[in-house]
Design a protein around this motif. Structure first.
Motif, PDB file in Angstrom:
ATOM      1  N   SER A  87      -1.581   2.919  -4.900  1.00 31.07           N
ATOM      2  CA  SER A  87      -2.328   1.764  -4.399  1.00 31.07           C
ATOM      3  C   SER A  87      -3.702   2.178  -3.899  1.00 31.07           C
ATOM      4  O   SER A  87      -4.676   1.421  -4.018  1.00 31.07           O
ATOM      5  CB  SER A  87      -1.556   1.079  -3.274  1.00 31.07           C
ATOM      6  OG  SER A  87      -0.341   0.548  -3.749  1.00 31.07           O
ATOM      7  N   GLU A  91      -3.651 -10.912   6.997  1.00 24.75           N
ATOM      8  CA  GLU A  91      -2.474 -11.687   7.380  1.00 24.75           C
ATOM      9  C   GLU A  91      -1.850 -12.355   6.162  1.00 24.75           C
ATOM     10  O   GLU A  91      -2.523 -12.622   5.164  1.00 24.75           O
ATOM     11  CB  GLU A  91      -2.843 -12.737   8.415  1.00 24.75           C
ATOM     12  CG  GLU A  91      -3.738 -13.849   7.865  1.00 24.75           C
ATOM     13  CD  GLU A  91      -3.907 -14.998   8.856  1.00 24.75           C
ATOM     14  OE1 GLU A  91      -3.168 -15.020   9.850  1.00 24.75           O
ATOM     15  OE2 GLU A  91      -4.769 -15.853   8.603  1.00 24.75           O
ATOM     16  N   TRP A  92      -0.561 -12.624   6.269  1.00 21.68           N
ATOM     17  CA  TRP A  92       0.155 -13.316   5.190  1.00 21.68           C
ATOM     18  C   TRP A  92       0.199 -14.796   5.511  1.00 21.68           C
ATOM     19  O   TRP A  92       0.856 -15.228   6.458  1.00 21.68           O
ATOM     20  CB  TRP A  92       1.566 -12.773   5.047  1.00 21.68           C
ATOM     21  CG  TRP A  92       2.327 -13.397   3.903  1.00 21.68           C
ATOM     22  CD1 TRP A  92       3.117 -14.502   3.958  1.00 21.68           C
ATOM     23  CD2 TRP A  92       2.336 -12.960   2.553  1.00 21.68           C
ATOM     24  NE1 TRP A  92       3.631 -14.773   2.718  1.00 21.68           N
ATOM     25  CE2 TRP A  92       3.160 -13.845   1.831  1.00 21.68           C
ATOM     26  CE3 TRP A  92       1.721 -11.903   1.879  1.00 21.68           C
ATOM     27  CZ2 TRP A  92       3.388 -13.693   0.470  1.00 21.68           C
ATOM     28  CZ3 TRP A  92       1.959 -11.758   0.516  1.00 21.68           C
ATOM     29  CH2 TRP A  92       2.781 -12.643  -0.175  1.00 21.68           C
ATOM     30  N   TYR A 149      -5.901  -5.710   1.131  1.00 24.74           N
ATOM     31  CA  TYR A 149      -4.492  -5.413   0.900  1.00 24.74           C
ATOM     32  C   TYR A 149      -3.640  -6.081   1.959  1.00 24.74           C
ATOM     33  O   TYR A 149      -4.104  -6.406   3.054  1.00 24.74           O
ATOM     34  CB  TYR A 149      -4.235  -3.904   0.885  1.00 24.74           C
ATOM     35  CG  TYR A 149      -4.083  -3.268   2.254  1.00 24.74           C
ATOM     36  CD1 TYR A 149      -2.819  -3.100   2.838  1.00 24.74           C
ATOM     37  CD2 TYR A 149      -5.190  -2.855   2.981  1.00 24.74           C
ATOM     38  CE1 TYR A 149      -2.673  -2.533   4.103  1.00 24.74           C
ATOM     39  CE2 TYR A 149      -5.056  -2.277   4.238  1.00 24.74           C
ATOM     40  CZ  TYR A 149      -3.802  -2.125   4.792  1.00 24.74           C
ATOM     41  OH  TYR A 149      -3.660  -1.574   6.037  1.00 24.74           O
ATOM     42  N   HIS A 150      -2.368  -6.285   1.605  1.00 18.04           N
ATOM     43  CA  HIS A 150      -1.372  -6.717   2.583  1.00 18.04           C
ATOM     44  C   HIS A 150      -0.165  -5.810   2.451  1.00 18.04           C
ATOM     45  O   HIS A 150       0.366  -5.605   1.353  1.00 18.04           O
ATOM     46  CB  HIS A 150      -0.928  -8.168   2.356  1.00 18.04           C
ATOM     47  CG  HIS A 150       0.195  -8.571   3.271  1.00 18.04           C
ATOM     48  ND1 HIS A 150      -0.013  -8.942   4.576  1.00 18.04           N
ATOM     49  CD2 HIS A 150       1.550  -8.616   3.072  1.00 18.04           C
ATOM     50  CE1 HIS A 150       1.154  -9.200   5.146  1.00 18.04           C
ATOM     51  NE2 HIS A 150       2.117  -9.009   4.256  1.00 18.04           N
ATOM     52  N   ASP A 151       0.249  -5.242   3.588  1.00 12.75           N
ATOM     53  CA  ASP A 151       1.452  -4.415   3.620  1.00 12.75           C
ATOM     54  C   ASP A 151       2.074  -4.553   4.997  1.00 12.75           C
ATOM     55  O   ASP A 151       1.473  -4.144   5.992  1.00 12.75           O
ATOM     56  CB  ASP A 151       1.134  -2.948   3.327  1.00 12.75           C
ATOM     57  CG  ASP A 151       2.388  -2.127   3.059  1.00 12.75           C
ATOM     58  OD1 ASP A 151       3.326  -2.210   3.872  1.00 12.75           O
ATOM     59  OD2 ASP A 151       2.430  -1.414   2.038  1.00 12.75           O
ATOM     60  N   LEU A 200       0.819  -1.205   0.000  1.00 17.71           N
ATOM     61  CA  LEU A 200       0.000   0.000   0.000  1.00 17.71           C
ATOM     62  C   LEU A 200       0.858   1.262   0.000  1.00 17.71           C
ATOM     63  O   LEU A 200       0.430   2.309  -0.464  1.00 17.71           O
ATOM     64  CB  LEU A 200      -0.917   0.007   1.233  1.00 17.71           C
ATOM     65  CG  LEU A 200      -2.204   0.817   1.110  1.00 17.71           C
ATOM     66  CD1 LEU A 200      -3.110   0.217   0.052  1.00 17.71           C
ATOM     67  CD2 LEU A 200      -2.927   0.870   2.444  1.00 17.71           C
ATOM     68  N   PRO A 216      -0.223  -1.605   8.904  1.00 15.44           N
ATOM     69  CA  PRO A 216      -1.255  -2.510   9.397  1.00 15.44           C
ATOM     70  C   PRO A 216      -2.680  -1.990   9.203  1.00 15.44           C
ATOM     71  O   PRO A 216      -3.628  -2.769   9.158  1.00 15.44           O
ATOM     72  CB  PRO A 216      -0.931  -2.641  10.891  1.00 15.44           C
ATOM     73  CG  PRO A 216      -0.114  -1.442  11.225  1.00 15.44           C
ATOM     74  CD  PRO A 216       0.653  -1.107   9.984  1.00 15.44           C
ATOM     75  N   GLU A 217      -2.823  -0.673   9.062  1.00 16.56           N
ATOM     76  CA  GLU A 217      -4.154  -0.085   8.890  1.00 16.56           C
ATOM     77  C   GLU A 217      -4.050   1.167   8.035  1.00 16.56           C
ATOM     78  O   GLU A 217      -3.056   1.899   8.105  1.00 16.56           O
ATOM     79  CB  GLU A 217      -4.749   0.265  10.265  1.00 16.56           C
ATOM     80  CG  GLU A 217      -6.150   0.836  10.218  1.00 16.56           C
ATOM     81  CD  GLU A 217      -6.731   1.072  11.607  1.00 16.56           C
ATOM     82  OE1 GLU A 217      -7.498   2.037  11.781  1.00 16.56           O
ATOM     83  OE2 GLU A 217      -6.397   0.279  12.507  1.00 16.56           O
ATOM     84  N   ARG A 219      -9.404   0.284   7.037  1.00 13.14           N
ATOM     85  CA  ARG A 219      -9.192  -1.047   6.452  1.00 13.14           C
ATOM     86  C   ARG A 219      -7.851  -1.581   6.939  1.00 13.14           C
ATOM     87  O   ARG A 219      -6.870  -0.861   6.982  1.00 13.14           O
ATOM     88  CB  ARG A 219      -9.203  -0.993   4.917  1.00 13.14           C
ATOM     89  CG  ARG A 219     -10.595  -0.825   4.322  1.00 13.14           C
ATOM     90  CD  ARG A 219     -10.507  -0.692   2.813  1.00 13.14           C
ATOM     91  NE  ARG A 219     -11.818  -0.724   2.199  1.00 13.14           N
ATOM     92  CZ  ARG A 219     -12.370  -1.783   1.611  1.00 13.14           C
ATOM     93  NH1 ARG A 219     -11.695  -2.927   1.560  1.00 13.14           N
ATOM     94  NH2 ARG A 219     -13.565  -1.719   1.073  1.00 13.14           N
ATOM     95  N   ARG A 220      -7.817  -2.853   7.260  1.00 17.57           N
ATOM     96  CA  ARG A 220      -6.613  -3.425   7.853  1.00 17.57           C
ATOM     97  C   ARG A 220      -5.944  -4.408   6.895  1.00 17.57           C
ATOM     98  O   ARG A 220      -6.612  -5.085   6.100  1.00 17.57           O
ATOM     99  CB  ARG A 220      -6.946  -4.135   9.173  1.00 17.57           C
ATOM    100  CG  ARG A 220      -7.472  -3.173  10.248  1.00 17.57           C
ATOM    101  CD  ARG A 220      -7.533  -3.841  11.605  1.00 17.57           C
ATOM    102  NE  ARG A 220      -6.209  -4.252  12.078  1.00 17.57           N
ATOM    103  CZ  ARG A 220      -5.355  -3.423  12.669  1.00 17.57           C
ATOM    104  NH1 ARG A 220      -5.660  -2.154  12.856  1.00 17.57           N
ATOM    105  NH2 ARG A 220      -4.184  -3.873  13.076  1.00 17.57           N
ATOM    106  N   SER A 221      -4.644  -4.484   7.007  1.00 18.35           N
ATOM    107  CA  SER A 221      -3.867  -5.435   6.213  1.00 18.35           C
ATOM    108  C   SER A 221      -4.230  -6.859   6.605  1.00 18.35           C
ATOM    109  O   SER A 221      -4.281  -7.198   7.795  1.00 18.35           O
ATOM    110  CB  SER A 221      -2.372  -5.196   6.465  1.00 18.35           C
ATOM    111  OG  SER A 221      -1.582  -6.166   5.815  1.00 18.35           O
TER     112      SER A 221
END
Length: 462
Positions: A353, A393-394, A369-371, A339, A375-376, A389-391
């Motif tokens: 992004s 988990e991977w 999204y993941h970053d 992001l 985290p948010e 909106r929160r990232s």
């Protein structure tokens, strides 16, 4: 140096480190600057309207990667650095540096409200013998035509009672090769006394000072640096569109072209421009140029190309989903990888992004999204509806739950091999997979040579 008594007194205070400095705006520019000034032996007070930043500093916590917490704590514990929201305390400081945002309005005109409001605050307590420096990026003439008149509403006069200068910030978030003190500093003053004071003060803080003849010239230097980047990035973005239509990989072209040891400098395409400077600064000059009836067609065209890139990426994503999965974008689940506007930093300013997320949502798709650095999604001026909106988990299970992954920012900490193992479709705007030697199939090549399903994901460069 002239015999101006106030200038001579301030110069002596600077040379002996008795001068006290204030830095207004403790973001990506202001906090590193404040710490660099403190490490040079000056007493520094940071000012910001955001109380959470002051609380973090009071607790010895750094929110800027360029300022390691041990260094922040050391300067605070030594009594050389502190922070406050009380702008009335500005009268106690001899040098005041303004490091506040200079964004654009919705009509892409310069928004100098932060600079103007800050100058009004300074004017309330302005006293003889102070040096006021603007560091915020802006159009040529701002220091003279905007800052100076507001400060002179105090009935003090620049060059007679106080001194005025401009020194553009040159921070590059995430660049570990340079820090504030090692980046050459452009300086200019309003008059000979101010120029000498600027050189003395910044010469005590950074390794190299580069004086120029006027504040307008210094303002133009910063715009030129970022317009150069914006125009060249627009060029490779346009080449990407042309070469893609020809079936040529622009990344391979650039890698080969940069082997020429002269006459070529590599720039790289992407999903759009991000950061505070490069997407914004060119429009400061195009706006100012209208005053002189001078067209800036080249710069404006570059802006149009770079602004178009998220839309191009969106269409590549939609085409890939249709051809690979036989699925419309509106019925798909998409993961945006990265992001931040550039890799390995938590900086979201003007990030493409965010625009991509908005465009995907407008098409009716589900998007996450993941970053690892964000985290948010924090509050932003243009994308307030995305706040909170929160990232995700991977994990292999998480990745497998998406129809496509769109690589918008190529953070180094991402496990790209796991991404390839878990995701059937990857749309890569940064050439992240190829640079790591991870194989993929093109569209329409999802089967192996014996007709069986290949073990590679479909990777589309966009």
């Amino acid at each position: 140096m002239s015999h101006h008594p106030l200038a001579a007194e301030l110069l002596s205070a600077i040379e002996s480190r008795r001068a006290k400095a204030a830095v207004i705006g403790l973001g990506y520019v202001g906090l590193p600057l404040a710490i660099s000034i403190a490490r040079a032996g000056f007493t520094v007070m940071g000012f910001d309207i955001d109380a959470s930043k002051i609380d973090a500093i009071d607790e010895g916590k750094s929110y800027i990667e360029a300022v390691p917490e041990p260094i922040l704590r050391a300067e605070c514990e030594a009594g050389r650095f502190a922070a406050t929201t009380d702008f009335l305390a500005l009268a106690d400081y001899d040098v005041i540096a303004i490091c506040v945002p200079t964004p654009l309005t919705k009509n892409r005109d310069p928004d100098l409200s932060y600079v103007e409001n800050t100058c009004r605050q300074i004017a309330k307590s302005l006293r003889p013998g102070q040096l006021i420096v603007l560091e915020s990026t802006t159009y040529p003439g701002t220091t003279q035509d905007v800052v100076k008149p507001i400060l002179e509403q105090s009935e003090l006069r620049a060059g007679e009672h106080f001194f005025l200068g401009f020194s553009p910030e040159r921070e590059d978030p995430g660049n570990r090769e340079f820090e504030t003190s090692t980046i050459p500093k452009i300086v200019a003053g309003d008059g000979a006394e101010a120029s000498a004071l600027m050189q003395a003060f910044y010469g005590a803080v950074v390794m190299t000072v580069v004086p120029v003849s006027s504040t307008a010239t210094a303002e133009a230097v910063k715009l030129t640096e970022n317009i150069f980047r914006a125009v060249n990035i627009a060029l490779v973005n346009e080449l990407k569109l042309v070469y893609d239509a020809m079936g040529i990989d622009v990344w391979e072209v650039i890698d080969a072209a940069k082997t020429k040891p002269f006459g070529y400098m590599p720039f790289y395409p992407g999903p759009g421009l991000g950061g505070h400077c490069i997407p914004i600064d060119p429009f400061y000059l195009t706006w100012k140029s209208r005053e002189y009836d001078q067209p800036t067609r080249f710069i404006e065209l570059a802006g149009e190309i770079n602004t178009f890139m998220p839309h191009y990426v969106l269409e590549k994503l939609a085409e890939a989903l249709d051809r690979k999965a036989g699925k419309a974008l509106s019925r798909s689940r998409v993961l945006i990888l990265g992001l931040a506007y550039k890799k390995n930093v938590p900086d979201i300013r003007e990030s493409p992004s965010l625009k991509l997320m908005e465009l995907i949502l407008e098409r009716g798709a589900e998007v996450a999204y993941h970053d690892p650095f964000l985290p948010e999604i924090p509050r932003t001026r243009e994308y307030g509806h995305l706040k909170g909106r929160r990232s995700v988990e991977w994990s292999a299970d998480t990745l497998a739950g998406f129809d496509a992954v769109l690589i918008a920012t190529d953070h180094d900490t991402i496990d790209y091999q796991q991404l390839a193992d878990c995701c059937p479709l990857i749309v890569d705007t940064r050439n992240a997979m190829a640079r790591r030697g991870i194989a993929g199939e093109g569209l329409g090549q999802s089967n192996g040579p014996d007709g069986s399903a290949a073990n590679h994901p479909t990777i589309v460069k966009a």
